[in-house]
Design an enzyme around this catalytic site. Structure first.
Site, PDB file in Angstrom:
ATOM      1  N   HIS A   1       1.143  -2.756  -5.771  1.00  0.00           N
ATOM      2  CA  HIS A   1       1.364  -2.913  -4.340  1.00  0.00           C
ATOM      3  C   HIS A   1       2.276  -1.814  -3.817  1.00  0.00           C
ATOM      4  O   HIS A   1       2.085  -1.311  -2.711  1.00  0.00           O
ATOM      5  CB  HIS A   1       2.008  -4.283  -4.055  1.00  0.00           C
ATOM      6  CG  HIS A   1       1.093  -5.443  -4.311  1.00  0.00           C
ATOM      7  ND1 HIS A   1       0.892  -6.446  -3.392  1.00  0.00           N
ATOM      8  CD2 HIS A   1       0.330  -5.768  -5.376  1.00  0.00           C
ATOM      9  CE1 HIS A   1       0.045  -7.336  -3.882  1.00  0.00           C
ATOM     10  NE2 HIS A   1      -0.294  -6.946  -5.088  1.00  0.00           N
TER      11      HIS A   1
ATOM     12  N   GLN B   1      -1.817   8.107 -13.316  1.00  0.00           N
ATOM     13  CA  GLN B   1      -3.243   7.849 -13.496  1.00  0.00           C
ATOM     14  C   GLN B   1      -4.134   8.688 -12.584  1.00  0.00           C
ATOM     15  O   GLN B   1      -5.129   9.264 -13.041  1.00  0.00           O
ATOM     16  CB  GLN B   1      -3.539   6.362 -13.291  1.00  0.00           C
ATOM     17  CG  GLN B   1      -5.008   6.006 -13.490  1.00  0.00           C
ATOM     18  CD  GLN B   1      -5.250   4.535 -13.469  1.00  0.00           C
ATOM     19  OE1 GLN B   1      -4.933   3.833 -14.424  1.00  0.00           O
ATOM     20  NE2 GLN B   1      -5.808   4.031 -12.374  1.00  0.00           N
TER      21      GLN B   1
ATOM     22  N   TRP C   1      -8.357  -2.434  -7.561  1.00  0.00           N
ATOM     23  CA  TRP C   1      -8.835  -1.577  -6.475  1.00  0.00           C
ATOM     24  C   TRP C   1      -8.182  -0.201  -6.487  1.00  0.00           C
ATOM     25  O   TRP C   1      -8.836   0.793  -6.170  1.00  0.00           O
ATOM     26  CB  TRP C   1      -8.669  -2.242  -5.120  1.00  0.00           C
ATOM     27  CG  TRP C   1      -9.286  -1.428  -4.016  1.00  0.00           C
ATOM     28  CD1 TRP C   1      -8.652  -0.812  -2.985  1.00  0.00           C
ATOM     29  CD2 TRP C   1     -10.682  -1.130  -3.851  1.00  0.00           C
ATOM     30  NE1 TRP C   1      -9.548  -0.139  -2.180  1.00  0.00           N
ATOM     31  CE2 TRP C   1     -10.806  -0.327  -2.695  1.00  0.00           C
ATOM     32  CE3 TRP C   1     -11.844  -1.455  -4.572  1.00  0.00           C
ATOM     33  CZ2 TRP C   1     -12.042   0.149  -2.239  1.00  0.00           C
ATOM     34  CZ3 TRP C   1     -13.060  -0.984  -4.114  1.00  0.00           C
ATOM     35  CH2 TRP C   1     -13.149  -0.187  -2.963  1.00  0.00           C
ATOM     36  N   ASN C   2      -6.907  -0.110  -6.840  1.00  0.00           N
ATOM     37  CA  ASN C   2      -6.294   1.213  -6.941  1.00  0.00           C
ATOM     38  C   ASN C   2      -7.053   2.076  -7.944  1.00  0.00           C
ATOM     39  O   ASN C   2      -7.385   3.233  -7.665  1.00  0.00           O
ATOM     40  CB  ASN C   2      -4.826   1.104  -7.377  1.00  0.00           C
ATOM     41  CG  ASN C   2      -3.913   0.626  -6.278  1.00  0.00           C
ATOM     42  OD1 ASN C   2      -4.247   0.711  -5.093  1.00  0.00           O
ATOM     43  ND2 ASN C   2      -2.771   0.094  -6.645  1.00  0.00           N
ATOM     44  N   SER C   3      -7.334   1.513  -9.115  1.00  0.00           N
ATOM     45  CA  SER C   3      -8.058   2.257 -10.140  1.00  0.00           C
ATOM     46  C   SER C   3      -9.482   2.568  -9.703  1.00  0.00           C
ATOM     47  O   SER C   3     -10.004   3.663  -9.961  1.00  0.00           O
ATOM     48  CB  SER C   3      -8.066   1.470 -11.454  1.00  0.00           C
ATOM     49  OG  SER C   3      -6.756   1.343 -11.980  1.00  0.00           O
TER      50      SER C   3
ATOM     51  N   GLU D   1      -9.321   5.357  -7.084  1.00  0.00           N
ATOM     52  CA  GLU D   1      -8.907   6.611  -7.716  1.00  0.00           C
ATOM     53  C   GLU D   1     -10.034   7.211  -8.542  1.00  0.00           C
ATOM     54  O   GLU D   1     -10.231   8.438  -8.546  1.00  0.00           O
ATOM     55  CB  GLU D   1      -7.683   6.369  -8.596  1.00  0.00           C
ATOM     56  CG  GLU D   1      -6.404   6.124  -7.798  1.00  0.00           C
ATOM     57  CD  GLU D   1      -5.231   5.661  -8.640  1.00  0.00           C
ATOM     58  OE1 GLU D   1      -4.151   5.442  -8.056  1.00  0.00           O
ATOM     59  OE2 GLU D   1      -5.399   5.515  -9.866  1.00  0.00           O
TER      60      GLU D   1
ATOM     61  N   GLN E   1     -11.395  -8.065  -9.271  1.00  0.00           N
ATOM     62  CA  GLN E   1     -11.924  -7.063 -10.191  1.00  0.00           C
ATOM     63  C   GLN E   1     -13.425  -7.217 -10.462  1.00  0.00           C
ATOM     64  O   GLN E   1     -14.134  -6.219 -10.625  1.00  0.00           O
ATOM     65  CB  GLN E   1     -11.121  -7.087 -11.489  1.00  0.00           C
ATOM     66  CG  GLN E   1      -9.663  -6.703 -11.285  1.00  0.00           C
ATOM     67  CD  GLN E   1      -8.753  -7.092 -12.430  1.00  0.00           C
ATOM     68  OE1 GLN E   1      -9.219  -7.387 -13.540  1.00  0.00           O
ATOM     69  NE2 GLN E   1      -7.447  -7.113 -12.183  1.00  0.00           N
TER      70      GLN E   1
END
Length: 465
Positions: free
Chosen positions: A20, A329, A347-349, A352, A369
């Site tokens: 977050h 990352q 969602w970040n991964s 990205e 996920q």
């Protein structure tokens, strides 16, 4: 007497989880680059990494403190439920005090932007007469599902209906297995579900803007459909800055062939147990490809010494692997040596990986996920579903990686991934859809930055609104 415009000052309030904190800080950099004064705050706890020198003028970090808040190394911060209850009771006073200090220092706050799961931050801002926005750090698709559920805009299948599916405007049909992990299917007594309801149940009354970590080309139909109900502004992908000190991973990647490396990282919360850790180590060694495996310190601490020693030996004795406790990352994904990302599909991964153009092996665990995995595999078609059910086995992991990197569909997967990288870069470029969305938000809050905001008269009065 006419008022004189001043520099807008946005206060960012994050939930103290790394997943977050990161996107909200990245939004702050983007706003600061457009001339906004930005202050970032959170109830800092041990293990959270903050870049307090973001190389952008006008970006400040102020730890949320006082009001009885625990110190950053307090062991009670370890339990997420304890932390959330504590912040709900102690956070409001600390946040109000921070807003007052900023006013007294000549930096009156003109807008508060909060993550989800800190509904008390929006209440404090409302009580002080401040405009409010929310940064939604998951996909617009997940936001749309939650909104349609909370406002009874679509029939939802029962959790035990194996053949159930969900149809929502702007989204592909979703199977029950793809939506069942979402918080709406948790018990009504679940704390995180309760906070989600508090955040989104009356979101139109609570905030004037819903900033979403996505971009128009990625979720155009979803954004368009949800915008009929919610003031959505895409501001993503929110990526970490490309400048800054490189870690040892980059030097190691520099020595690897292009698109040869398998990156394995399951985010900041997923824990792999003894058996699964061993299987991952053996599966990676069996790929006969170079790999970079992020095995966090907190995960290692929960493994037996024999398991950890054996896993590290198996992973590194082949001479092709590197195991680290942490990496930058997004910067690693952007490196030309990375050719596959084994991910939990947070969602970040997810964003990205798309922005870097890296194909994926999708291994979802919980929450959003499974939906993200569906989009990666079935909609964007940039990868394959990983071993199911979890925990993974060495052979299923090896086969999934090989399918992405050397199978019959590998070339097509790679081309589609590269296409998403181009579209993400176009959105972020000057005049792109994301850049225009951020500028629209900046223009609107600039109009609110007047000499004497309504709440500023409260400073020193002892009143809260």
């Amino acid at each position: 007497m006419p008022t004189t415009p001043v520099q807008p000052h946005v206060l960012l309030v994050a939930t103290p989880f790394q997943s977050h904190v990161n996107p909200l800080m990245r939004l702050g950099r983007r706003l600061a680059a457009k001339g906004v004064l930005v202050t970032f705050t959170t109830a800092l706890r041990s293990g959270i990494r903050l870049d307090e020198n973001p190389d952008v003028d006008g970006f400040r970090v102020e730890r949320l403190r006082g009001g009885g808040l625990w110190e950053l190394d307090d062991p009670r911060f370890v339990d997420p439920g304890d932390m959330a209850h504590h912040l709900s009771s102690a956070g409001p006073a600390a946040l109000e005090a921070l807003i007052r200090r900023e006013a007294e220092a000549g930096r009156p706050v003109t807008c508060v932007v909060a993550n989800a799961f800190v509904p008390w931050a929006l209440r404090v801002a409302a009580d002080m007469g401040l405009p409010r926005a929310m940064l939604w750090i998951q996909s617009c698709a997940v936001l749309s599902v939650y909104y349609h559920y909370l406002h009874a805009l679509a029939p939802f299948p029962e959790a035990d209906d194996a053949s159930g599916s969900l149809a929502i405007p702007g989204l592909p049909d979703l199977a029950i297995d793809e939506v069942r992990p979402l918080l709406i299917y948790n018990s009504s007594q679940d704390l995180w579900r309760q906070m989600l309801v508090a955040d989104l149940g009356s979101i139109r009354e609570k905030v004037s803007w819903v900033l979403v970590n996505t971009f128009d080309a990625l979720e155009h139909e979803t954004i368009s459909a949800l915008s009929q109900h919610v003031p959505v502004i895409p501001v993503g992908p929110l990526l970490e800055p490309e400048s800054g000190e490189a870690d040892g991973c980059i030097e190691w990647l520099d020595a690897q062939p292009p698109r040869s490396v398998v990156l394995v990282a399951f985010g900041s919360l997923v824990i792999t147990g003894d058996e699964e850790t061993t299987e991952i180590a053996e599966g990676l060694a069996g790929t006969e490809r170079p790999f970079l495996w992020v095995l966090r310190d907190d995960n290692r601490a929960l493994l037996s010494k024999d398991t950890l020693d054996s896993a590290l030996t198996a992973a590194t004795s082949c001479g092709r692997g590197k195991v680290v406790a942490w990496c930058r990352q997004a910067r690693v994904l952007a490196h030309g040596a990375v050719g596959c990302f084994v991910t939990h599909c947070g969602w970040n991964s997810t964003s990205e990986a798309l922005a870097a153009g890296v194909p994926v092996v999708a291994c979802p665990r919980w929450s959003d996920q499974s939906m993200n995995a569906k989009f990666l595999v079935d909609v964007y078609r940039v990868g394959v579903r990983g071993p199911r059910p979890t925990p993974v086995t060495r052979e299923s992991l090896r086969l999934s990686i090989e399918e992405v990197m050397g199978g019959p569909e590998a070339e097509g997967i790679g081309l589609r991934a590269a296409s998403w990288k181009k579209r993400a870069r176009a959105a972020l470029a000057d005049g792109g859809s994301t850049d225009n969305g951020v500028q629209t938000f900046v223009d609107q809050i600039t109009k609110l930055a007047i000499d004497v905001p309504t709440w500023a008269r409260l400073v020193g009065s002892g009143g809260g609104g």
